[in-house]
Design a protein around this motif. Structure first.
Motif, PDB file in Angstrom:
ATOM      1  N   LEU A 114       0.861  -1.180   0.000  1.00 45.94           N
ATOM      2  CA  LEU A 114       0.000   0.000   0.000  1.00 45.94           C
ATOM      3  C   LEU A 114       0.898   1.231   0.000  1.00 45.94           C
ATOM      4  O   LEU A 114       1.817   1.332   0.810  1.00 45.94           O
ATOM      5  N   THR A 115       0.639   2.157  -0.919  1.00 48.08           N
ATOM      6  CA  THR A 115       1.406   3.398  -0.978  1.00 48.08           C
ATOM      7  C   THR A 115       0.439   4.567  -0.965  1.00 48.08           C
ATOM      8  O   THR A 115      -0.548   4.582  -1.704  1.00 48.08           O
ATOM      9  N   PHE A 116       0.744   5.528  -0.104  1.00 43.93           N
ATOM     10  CA  PHE A 116      -0.100   6.703   0.082  1.00 43.93           C
ATOM     11  C   PHE A 116       0.734   7.955  -0.153  1.00 43.93           C
ATOM     12  O   PHE A 116       1.896   8.018   0.249  1.00 43.93           O
ATOM     13  N   VAL A 117       0.147   8.950  -0.799  1.00 47.11           N
ATOM     14  CA  VAL A 117       0.829  10.216  -1.002  1.00 47.11           C
ATOM     15  C   VAL A 117      -0.009  11.328  -0.383  1.00 47.11           C
ATOM     16  O   VAL A 117      -1.237  11.350  -0.509  1.00 47.11           O
ATOM     17  N   HIS A 170      -3.769  18.230  10.245  1.00 45.87           N
ATOM     18  CA  HIS A 170      -4.284  17.032   9.606  1.00 45.87           C
ATOM     19  C   HIS A 170      -3.617  16.849   8.242  1.00 45.87           C
ATOM     20  O   HIS A 170      -3.524  17.796   7.469  1.00 45.87           O
ATOM     21  N   ASN A 171      -3.154  15.644   7.987  1.00 46.90           N
ATOM     22  CA  ASN A 171      -2.657  15.274   6.666  1.00 46.90           C
ATOM     23  C   ASN A 171      -3.667  14.367   5.996  1.00 46.90           C
ATOM     24  O   ASN A 171      -4.039  13.335   6.552  1.00 46.90           O
ATOM     25  N   ALA A 172      -4.093  14.756   4.808  1.00 44.23           N
ATOM     26  CA  ALA A 172      -4.940  13.889   3.987  1.00 44.23           C
ATOM     27  C   ALA A 172      -4.039  13.197   2.967  1.00 44.23           C
ATOM     28  O   ALA A 172      -3.152  13.827   2.384  1.00 44.23           O
ATOM     29  N   TYR A 173      -4.234  11.910   2.796  1.00 51.26           N
ATOM     30  CA  TYR A 173      -3.459  11.119   1.846  1.00 51.26           C
ATOM     31  C   TYR A 173      -4.396  10.474   0.839  1.00 51.26           C
ATOM     32  O   TYR A 173      -5.542  10.167   1.155  1.00 51.26           O
ATOM     33  N   THR A 174      -3.879  10.261  -0.367  1.00 54.10           N
ATOM     34  CA  THR A 174      -4.602   9.480  -1.356  1.00 54.10           C
ATOM     35  C   THR A 174      -3.804   8.209  -1.627  1.00 54.10           C
ATOM     36  O   THR A 174      -2.571   8.200  -1.497  1.00 54.10           O
ATOM     37  N   THR A 175      -4.491   7.153  -1.977  1.00 50.81           N
ATOM     38  CA  THR A 175      -3.845   5.873  -2.229  1.00 50.81           C
ATOM     39  C   THR A 175      -3.405   5.816  -3.687  1.00 50.81           C
ATOM     40  O   THR A 175      -4.219   6.014  -4.594  1.00 50.81           O
TER      41      THR A 175
END
Length: 196
Positions: A52-55, A86-91
């Motif tokens: 799983l990789t998130f940016v 807060h950090n939002a990440y997308t996959t």
């Protein structure tokens, strides 16, 4: 007795100014999510061969505000507000999600009330709450000490269960100055390890 009370109907209520409580630089540095560009992309590998990789897509600040007026005859005032970054990440690889919040004081699902100085990490369906005051506390009952993952040793690690108390679902291992380094899913017997 009514005549002894102060009249609060004609402008007799005090006016509160909002007091903003922000996270300190030393508090924010408890993890690398908000201070190290290398953590803008995060990857985990499972013992079953999945990755799983998130940016990171954005960092924002919100405020948890509390009423600071106990007089029932006066309107409520939002007098104390506590910062949450807060950090939002997308996959970008795999099927999952990742989210990080660091709060001066925050309402959390795990407790159903506001708690101070917490790092909340959501990984897929897991919800982990890590308290700042137990970071580097080797007397904490969930303190592990050094943990080695993929030939890399992480110091002063400790763990918390999903939703803070559900040991049947899974647990997350936390390393100070890094963040979450391992997630164990009990129901599927899957381990996720931080790889970068």
């Amino acid at each position: 007795m009514q005549s002894c009370e102060t009249d609060h109907t004609g402008g007799g209520c005090p006016k509160y100014s909002t007091n903003y409580q922000t996270l300190s630089a030393s508090s924010i540095s408890q993890t690398s999510y908000f201070s190290n560009k290398a953590f803008d992309t995060i990857s985990f590998a499972s013992n079953k061969g999945d990755t799983l990789t998130f940016v990171k897509t954005k960092t924002d600040t919100t405020w948890y505000c509390e009423d600071d007026n106990s007089n029932p005859n006066c309107p409520k005032e939002k007098a104390i507000c506590y910062q949450t970054i807060h950090n939002a990440y997308t996959t970008i690889k795999g099927n999952g999600s990742f989210d990080v919040m660091h709060s001066k004081k925050k309402y959390t699902e795990a407790f159903d009330y506001a708690v101070p100085n917490v790092i909340v990490i959501k990984f897929t369906t897991f919800y982990f709450v890590f308290f700042e005051d137990i970071i580097n506390d080797n007397s904490y009952n969930k303190f592990l000490g050094n943990t080695t993952i993929k030939n890399k040793t992480y110091m002063n690690t400790f763990y918390e269960y999903h939703n803070f108390s559900d040991s049947t679902i899974g647990k997350g291992v936390f390393c100070p100055r890094v963040g979450i380094i391992n997630i164990k899913e009990n129901l599927t017997n899957t381990n996720w390890d931080l790889i970068n």
